[in-house]
Design a protein around this motif. Sequence first.
Motif, PDB file in Angstrom:
ATOM      1  N   ASN A   1     -48.496   2.351  33.135  1.00  0.00           N
ATOM      2  CA  ASN A   1     -49.735   2.572  34.180  1.00  0.00           C
ATOM      3  C   ASN A   1     -49.716   1.577  35.340  1.00  0.00           C
ATOM      4  N   GLN A   2     -49.426   0.186  34.921  1.00  0.00           N
ATOM      5  CA  GLN A   2     -49.397  -0.781  36.065  1.00  0.00           C
ATOM      6  C   GLN A   2     -47.868  -1.323  36.163  1.00  0.00           C
ATOM      7  N   GLU A   3     -47.203  -0.572  35.526  1.00  0.00           N
ATOM      8  CA  GLU A   3     -45.541  -0.871  35.812  1.00  0.00           C
ATOM      9  C   GLU A   3     -45.405  -2.471  35.420  1.00  0.00           C
ATOM     10  N   ASN A   4     -46.077  -3.014  34.535  1.00  0.00           N
ATOM     11  CA  ASN A   4     -45.874  -4.446  33.973  1.00  0.00           C
ATOM     12  C   ASN A   4     -44.600  -4.386  33.045  1.00  0.00           C
ATOM     13  N   SER A   5     -43.851  -5.738  33.067  1.00  0.00           N
ATOM     14  CA  SER A   5     -42.731  -5.688  32.191  1.00  0.00           C
ATOM     15  C   SER A   5     -43.503  -6.041  30.721  1.00  0.00           C
ATOM     16  N   PHE A   6     -42.653  -5.925  29.783  1.00  0.00           N
ATOM     17  CA  PHE A   6     -43.121  -6.143  28.407  1.00  0.00           C
ATOM     18  C   PHE A   6     -43.562  -7.683  28.301  1.00  0.00           C
ATOM     19  N   PRO A   7     -43.128  -8.722  28.946  1.00  0.00           N
ATOM     20  CA  PRO A   7     -43.586 -10.068  28.619  1.00  0.00           C
ATOM     21  C   PRO A   7     -44.930 -10.028  29.096  1.00  0.00           C
ATOM     22  N   GLU A   8     -44.902  -9.326  30.526  1.00  0.00           N
ATOM     23  CA  GLU A   8     -46.449  -9.527  31.036  1.00  0.00           C
ATOM     24  C   GLU A   8     -47.321  -8.870  30.441  1.00  0.00           C
ATOM     25  N   ALA A   9     -47.265  -7.641  30.010  1.00  0.00           N
ATOM     26  CA  ALA A   9     -48.121  -6.910  29.336  1.00  0.00           C
ATOM     27  C   ALA A   9     -48.777  -7.197  27.963  1.00  0.00           C
ATOM     28  N   PHE A  10     -47.658  -7.860  27.082  1.00  0.00           N
ATOM     29  CA  PHE A  10     -47.789  -8.579  26.074  1.00  0.00           C
ATOM     30  C   PHE A  10     -48.668  -9.763  26.206  1.00  0.00           C
ATOM     31  N   LEU A  11     -48.497 -10.870  27.244  1.00  0.00           N
ATOM     32  CA  LEU A  11     -49.249 -11.921  27.330  1.00  0.00           C
ATOM     33  C   LEU A  11     -50.657 -11.397  27.746  1.00  0.00           C
ATOM     34  N   GLN A  12     -50.669 -10.308  28.627  1.00  0.00           N
ATOM     35  CA  GLN A  12     -52.191  -9.757  28.963  1.00  0.00           C
ATOM     36  C   GLN A  12     -52.891  -9.350  28.086  1.00  0.00           C
ATOM     37  N   THR A  13     -52.364  -8.632  27.072  1.00  0.00           N
ATOM     38  CA  THR A  13     -52.809  -8.184  25.864  1.00  0.00           C
ATOM     39  C   THR A  13     -53.485  -9.368  24.826  1.00  0.00           C
ATOM     40  N   LYS A  14     -52.651 -10.235  24.831  1.00  0.00           N
ATOM     41  CA  LYS A  14     -52.927 -11.681  23.960  1.00  0.00           C
ATOM     42  C   LYS A  14     -54.117 -12.262  24.580  1.00  0.00           C
ATOM     43  N   VAL A  15     -54.022 -12.258  25.840  1.00  0.00           N
ATOM     44  CA  VAL A  15     -55.433 -12.833  26.558  1.00  0.00           C
ATOM     45  C   VAL A  15     -56.487 -12.031  26.380  1.00  0.00           C
ATOM     46  N   ASN A  16     -56.374 -10.865  26.508  1.00  0.00           N
ATOM     47  CA  ASN A  16     -57.602  -9.822  26.054  1.00  0.00           C
ATOM     48  C   ASN A  16     -58.070 -10.184  24.604  1.00  0.00           C
ATOM     49  N   TRP A  17     -57.219 -10.392  23.844  1.00  0.00           N
ATOM     50  CA  TRP A  17     -57.604 -10.488  22.166  1.00  0.00           C
ATOM     51  C   TRP A  17     -57.814 -12.051  21.824  1.00  0.00           C
ATOM     52  N   GLN A  18     -57.839 -12.694  22.927  1.00  0.00           N
ATOM     53  CA  GLN A  18     -57.879 -14.264  22.409  1.00  0.00           C
ATOM     54  C   GLN A  18     -59.150 -14.485  21.853  1.00  0.00           C
ATOM     55  N   ASN A  19     -60.220 -13.979  22.043  1.00  0.00           N
ATOM     56  CA  ASN A  19     -61.441 -14.257  21.196  1.00  0.00           C
ATOM     57  C   ASN A  19     -61.468 -13.750  19.700  1.00  0.00           C
ATOM     58  N   GLU A  20     -60.919 -12.591  19.678  1.00  0.00           N
ATOM     59  CA  GLU A  20     -61.004 -12.031  18.252  1.00  0.00           C
ATOM     60  C   GLU A  20     -59.767 -12.748  17.349  1.00  0.00           C
ATOM     61  N   LEU A  21     -58.641 -13.032  18.096  1.00  0.00           N
ATOM     62  CA  LEU A  21     -57.670 -13.715  17.267  1.00  0.00           C
ATOM     63  C   LEU A  21     -57.822 -15.282  17.073  1.00  0.00           C
ATOM     64  N   LYS A  22     -58.551 -15.889  17.823  1.00  0.00           N
ATOM     65  CA  LYS A  22     -58.708 -17.166  17.579  1.00  0.00           C
ATOM     66  C   LYS A  22     -59.004 -17.813  16.277  1.00  0.00           C
ATOM     67  N   MET A  23     -58.367 -18.863  15.814  1.00  0.00           N
ATOM     68  CA  MET A  23     -58.398 -19.333  14.470  1.00  0.00           C
ATOM     69  C   MET A  23     -59.797 -20.137  14.343  1.00  0.00           C
ATOM     70  N   VAL A  24     -60.563 -19.688  13.311  1.00  0.00           N
ATOM     71  CA  VAL A  24     -61.461 -20.353  13.017  1.00  0.00           C
ATOM     72  C   VAL A  24     -61.947 -20.599  11.564  1.00  0.00           C
ATOM     73  N   LYS A  25     -62.909 -21.573  10.981  1.00  0.00           N
ATOM     74  CA  LYS A  25     -63.101 -21.744   9.622  1.00  0.00           C
ATOM     75  C   LYS A  25     -63.648 -20.491   8.825  1.00  0.00           C
ATOM     76  N   ALA A  26     -63.069 -19.897   7.814  1.00  0.00           N
ATOM     77  CA  ALA A  26     -63.580 -18.640   7.184  1.00  0.00           C
ATOM     78  C   ALA A  26     -64.760 -18.544   6.793  1.00  0.00           C
ATOM     79  N   ASP A  27     -65.332 -19.959   6.350  1.00  0.00           N
ATOM     80  CA  ASP A  27     -66.707 -20.041   5.555  1.00  0.00           C
ATOM     81  C   ASP A  27     -67.100 -21.421   5.731  1.00  0.00           C
ATOM     82  N   LEU A  28     -68.465 -21.641   5.775  1.00  0.00           N
ATOM     83  CA  LEU A  28     -68.951 -22.999   5.718  1.00  0.00           C
ATOM     84  C   LEU A  28     -68.438 -23.746   4.658  1.00  0.00           C
ATOM     85  N   PHE A  29     -68.200 -23.308   3.362  1.00  0.00           N
ATOM     86  CA  PHE A  29     -67.904 -24.010   2.337  1.00  0.00           C
ATOM     87  C   PHE A  29     -66.189 -23.832   2.216  1.00  0.00           C
ATOM     88  N   SER A  30     -65.578 -23.359   3.236  1.00  0.00           N
ATOM     89  CA  SER A  30     -63.938 -23.168   3.030  1.00  0.00           C
ATOM     90  C   SER A  30     -63.408 -23.921   4.143  1.00  0.00           C
TER      91      SER A  30
END
Length: 205
Positions: free
Chosen positions: A40-69
């Motif tokens: 739709n926007q005629e982006n190359s794969f690297p550009e589209a992949f990077l943009q998608t990773k940015v869009n998902w950065q909050n959901e995919l950021k690494m965090v502690k699984a639990d307070l006791f873990s």
Amino acid sequence: MTKENLTEIEKYLKSKNLSSAVFAEVYDHFVMQISELMYNQENSFPEAFLQTKVNWQNELKMVKADLFSFKRIAEIEKGVLQGRFRRMMMIASGFSLVLGTIFYFNEHVYLYMQGALIMTHLLFLIYHFVFRKMSLSEYQKMAFHPLLLRNLLLMLLILPLTNIIFSTTKNLWEFPLNHMFVTFSVILQIQLLNFRTKKINVLMV
């Protein structure tokens, strides 16, 4: 997209240590969003992949699984995991309340039911050991599972306070609350072993 593009997406998502169910869902979203950006926007794969990773950065950021873990997982995985933990604790709490009430009115019936739960736990253990689903060292590590640590911490905090409040010197066996904690722990362990059998992520090693 080419096969190499799909492999790159898969490799990236696998680095996030997602469970199979979450991985499949996120993978589908990644492929769909990257495809839309490319066509739709005629982006190359690297550009589209990077943009998608940015869009998902909050959901995919690494965090502690639990307070006791100490284990770190993706934020989206943590949301699923904590929801699963809440359901497990509700089930364990329900059983604990029922058995605590039974103990208060009829200790003999309580002993039969508690014995049945312990036997169920032992059968799960035997299954895991016989079919090599779990090693002894892995079972020992289960004692430090976040849910079991929470139960232990609550028990260490609440039981002494209960004895102080009621100023009693009675045997701890006579208090239903003590048995509720035991039941809670047994039910949690049964659920943990059951989820492990089904290969569902509950932070089991």
